[in-house]
Design a protein around this motif. Sequence first.
Motif, PDB file in Angstrom:
ATOM      1  N   TYR A   1       8.294   6.756  -1.896  1.00 54.78           N
ATOM      2  CA  TYR A   1       7.765   6.134  -0.680  1.00 54.78           C
ATOM      3  C   TYR A   1       6.261   5.921  -0.827  1.00 54.78           C
ATOM      4  CZ  TYR A   1      11.515   5.844   2.811  1.00 54.78           C
ATOM      5  OH  TYR A   1      12.622   5.458   3.528  1.00 54.78           O
ATOM      6  N   GLU A   2       5.575   6.893  -1.413  1.00 55.99           N
ATOM      7  CA  GLU A   2       4.133   6.773  -1.593  1.00 55.99           C
ATOM      8  C   GLU A   2       3.791   5.656  -2.570  1.00 55.99           C
ATOM      9  OE1 GLU A   2       1.653   8.165   0.090  1.00 55.99           O
ATOM     10  OE2 GLU A   2       3.299   8.887   1.359  1.00 55.99           O
ATOM     11  N   VAL A   3       4.624   5.475  -3.597  1.00 58.88           N
ATOM     12  CA  VAL A   3       4.411   4.373  -4.550  1.00 58.88           C
ATOM     13  C   VAL A   3       4.508   3.033  -3.827  1.00 58.88           C
ATOM     14  CG1 VAL A   3       5.388   3.157  -6.538  1.00 58.88           C
ATOM     15  CG2 VAL A   3       5.196   5.649  -6.580  1.00 58.88           C
ATOM     16  N   MET A   4       5.562   2.868  -3.020  1.00 59.92           N
ATOM     17  CA  MET A   4       5.756   1.621  -2.291  1.00 59.92           C
ATOM     18  C   MET A   4       4.628   1.398  -1.286  1.00 59.92           C
ATOM     19  SD  MET A   4       8.628   0.355  -3.501  1.00 59.92           S
ATOM     20  CE  MET A   4       9.410  -0.730  -2.302  1.00 59.92           C
ATOM     21  N   ARG A   5       4.229   2.468  -0.644  1.00 61.02           N
ATOM     22  CA  ARG A   5       3.135   2.380   0.326  1.00 61.02           C
ATOM     23  C   ARG A   5       1.850   1.918  -0.363  1.00 61.02           C
ATOM     24  NH1 ARG A   5       1.507   4.849   5.197  1.00 61.02           N
ATOM     25  NH2 ARG A   5      -0.697   5.409   5.252  1.00 61.02           N
ATOM     26  N   GLU A   6       1.586   2.448  -1.540  1.00 59.04           N
ATOM     27  CA  GLU A   6       0.386   2.064  -2.279  1.00 59.04           C
ATOM     28  C   GLU A   6       0.435   0.592  -2.660  1.00 59.04           C
ATOM     29  OE1 GLU A   6      -2.109   3.228  -6.324  1.00 59.04           O
ATOM     30  OE2 GLU A   6      -0.395   4.448  -5.701  1.00 59.04           O
TER      31      GLU A   6
END
Length: 282
Positions: free
Chosen positions: A148-153
């Motif tokens: 999720y953090e990868v996509m958010r970034e």
Amino acid sequence: MVRKDCGASEGSGLEFGAGFWAIVNLAGKVKTQATTREVMRRVMKPRLSDLIDAINAIIADAERELGKKILVIIDDLDKVNLEKGEELFYKHGAELTQPVCKIIYTIPQPLLFSNKIRQIVLQYFDGRVELHNVRVKKRNGEVDRSSYEVMREVALRRMEEDLITEEAMNEAIKSSGGILTEFIRIIRGAANIANMEDRSRIEEGDVVRVVTDIRNDYIRILNRDDIKILKEVARTKEKTDEDRFHDLLFSLAILEYANDEVWYDIHPATKGIIERVEAGEG
């Protein structure tokens, strides 16, 4: 720059030579003129070795002048239909690897299921790198917070954080299934909705409306046999033996992920379709 015209007796304005700009001009005509594409097939095919020699001469000149090695990336081949993709790589694998520089070709993921393509990759290409979808959900259904953090970034490298609510961001990530192009499509569509309604921030409802449109797209193309395959994949997280599996993978109705080994799931937008069918509404 020295230009050597190879000539062509057919097709208005079809002319190419060994110069760099001749190749660029030909590429532009091929993309925009259907008649040029047909003439090119008839004129170029028997002279393919001459064209490759010309390309290699250009590569050698460029590398000598620049003092650097050339890397060519041929993008968007992953978007051609499976039949054309197999024909291109299977019948012309040797020609694709003859230019004397490093080349990266994209390839439709379902072609990796083809024994013919596997033979060609082993015979002509140095290797392959499989770019799997981001695993926003683990095989057991648990949310993968690091993904999720990868996509958010990815999103926040393209937009300011205050342009989208946290709920909308999470909904977009979940609904994308970890497909980066789908994620960007959802964010862009939701941004258009917010803009049309004169709001400065994307809200969760905007994302839901975009995902509903995606679901409707799948409703138009999926039949009952497809739904059976999707249900089986959702249950087992494994591929099925049906040929239609590959088509569903190509259309992104089925998604491929990998941990140590490959596994499958269905596009989040299709889950509502399955639920409707099971409830007897579709």
